[in-house]
Design a protein around this motif. Structure first.
Motif, PDB file in Angstrom:
ATOM      1  N   GLU A   1      -8.004   2.024  -2.726  1.00 38.85           N
ATOM      2  CA  GLU A   1      -8.329   1.529  -1.394  1.00 38.85           C
ATOM      3  C   GLU A   1      -9.711   0.892  -1.307  1.00 38.85           C
ATOM      4  O   GLU A   1     -10.028   0.209  -0.341  1.00 38.85           O
ATOM      5  CB  GLU A   1      -8.199   2.648  -0.358  1.00 38.85           C
TER       6      GLU A   1
ATOM      7  N   ILE B   1       0.866  -1.181   0.000  1.00 38.05           N
ATOM      8  CA  ILE B   1       0.000   0.000   0.000  1.00 38.05           C
ATOM      9  C   ILE B   1       0.898   1.225   0.000  1.00 38.05           C
ATOM     10  O   ILE B   1       1.880   1.289   0.749  1.00 38.05           O
ATOM     11  CB  ILE B   1      -0.919   0.021   1.241  1.00 38.05           C
TER      12      ILE B   1
ATOM     13  N   VAL C   1      -2.854   0.383  -4.182  1.00 34.61           N
ATOM     14  CA  VAL C   1      -2.885  -0.913  -3.511  1.00 34.61           C
ATOM     15  C   VAL C   1      -2.398  -1.974  -4.509  1.00 34.61           C
ATOM     16  O   VAL C   1      -2.908  -2.058  -5.623  1.00 34.61           O
ATOM     17  CB  VAL C   1      -4.305  -1.254  -3.020  1.00 34.61           C
TER      18      VAL C   1
END
Length: 214
Positions: free
Chosen positions: A149, A80, A108
């Motif tokens: 996300e 991340i 991500v």
């Protein structure tokens, strides 16, 4: 894919990290977490905890200040990263480096691949290597894939300075520091940068310090 038992310690550790207060501490070069490579994110943090962690990365990046921050830089081995660049630079620098503003974004499980053969070389720094900068030649344009996300697919081509940012942050997730890709003779302190190498390109530095540009 890990089991719930495998994930519990990581989620607990992230929760403790966030409860300790913000901004988070950025780990420096020499910490093994920066070299191990991060594991793919596949739900190790439940949505509310992930949202808290993403917000903590944003606060920490802005406080540093920086234009990107990867989870391993705060001790969390997950793929991340966050990026954001208001690009507060003179017009000549903006033009030469292709540095255009980038809104806050979450990456991500990002991966990148070059688009074409063009390469660009500029001084680059890192929040985990404070006080120093060096010239890194990188692909001028890259295709970045991954998710945001919320799990939405990301497939986008970046060029100019944004391409450099996403490469730098994705490298962190692979255990790679910018110094691994840098021209070692270009290594300069921030003071030297301010006094000698503030030009839009590193051509003068290359001549004086004796390194090659692509």
């Amino acid at each position: 894919m890990g089991t719930p038992d495998d994930r519990a310690p990581l989620a607990e550790r992230v929760g403790q990290l966030l409860d300790a207060g913000l901004p988070l501490t950025i780990v420096a070069a020499g910490d093994p977490v920066l070299r191990r490579g991060a594991e793919p994110f596949d739900g190790q943090l439940e949505p509310a905890l992930l949202a808290r962690f993403v917000e903590a990365l944003r606060i920490t990046m802005r406080a540093a200040p920086g234009v990107g921050l990867a989870a391993p830089q705060v001790g969390v081995e997950l793929r991340i990263a966050v990026i954001e660049d208001p690009a507060p630079v003179p017009e000549e620098v903006r033009r030469v480096r292709g540095r255009v503003p980038q809104p806050f974004r979450v990456l991500v499980n990002p991966c990148y691949e070059p688009v074409g053969d063009a390469r660009a070389a500029f001084f680059e720094g890192c929040l985990s290597v404070p006080g120093w900068q060096a010239v890194v030649a990188r692909p001028a344009e890259v295709r970045l894939t991954g998710q945001d996300e919320h799990g939405r697919a990301l497939d986008e081509v970046f060029s100019g300075w944004p391409a450099r940012i996403v490469q730098h942050e994705t490298d962190h997730l692979d255990g790679v520091l910018y110094l691994d890709r840098a021209a070692s003779r270009s290594l300069s302190s921030n003071q030297a940068m301010a006094e000698r190498w503030a030009q839009p390109t590193p051509e003068e530095a290359a001549r004086a310090l004796g390194f090659e540009l692509p």
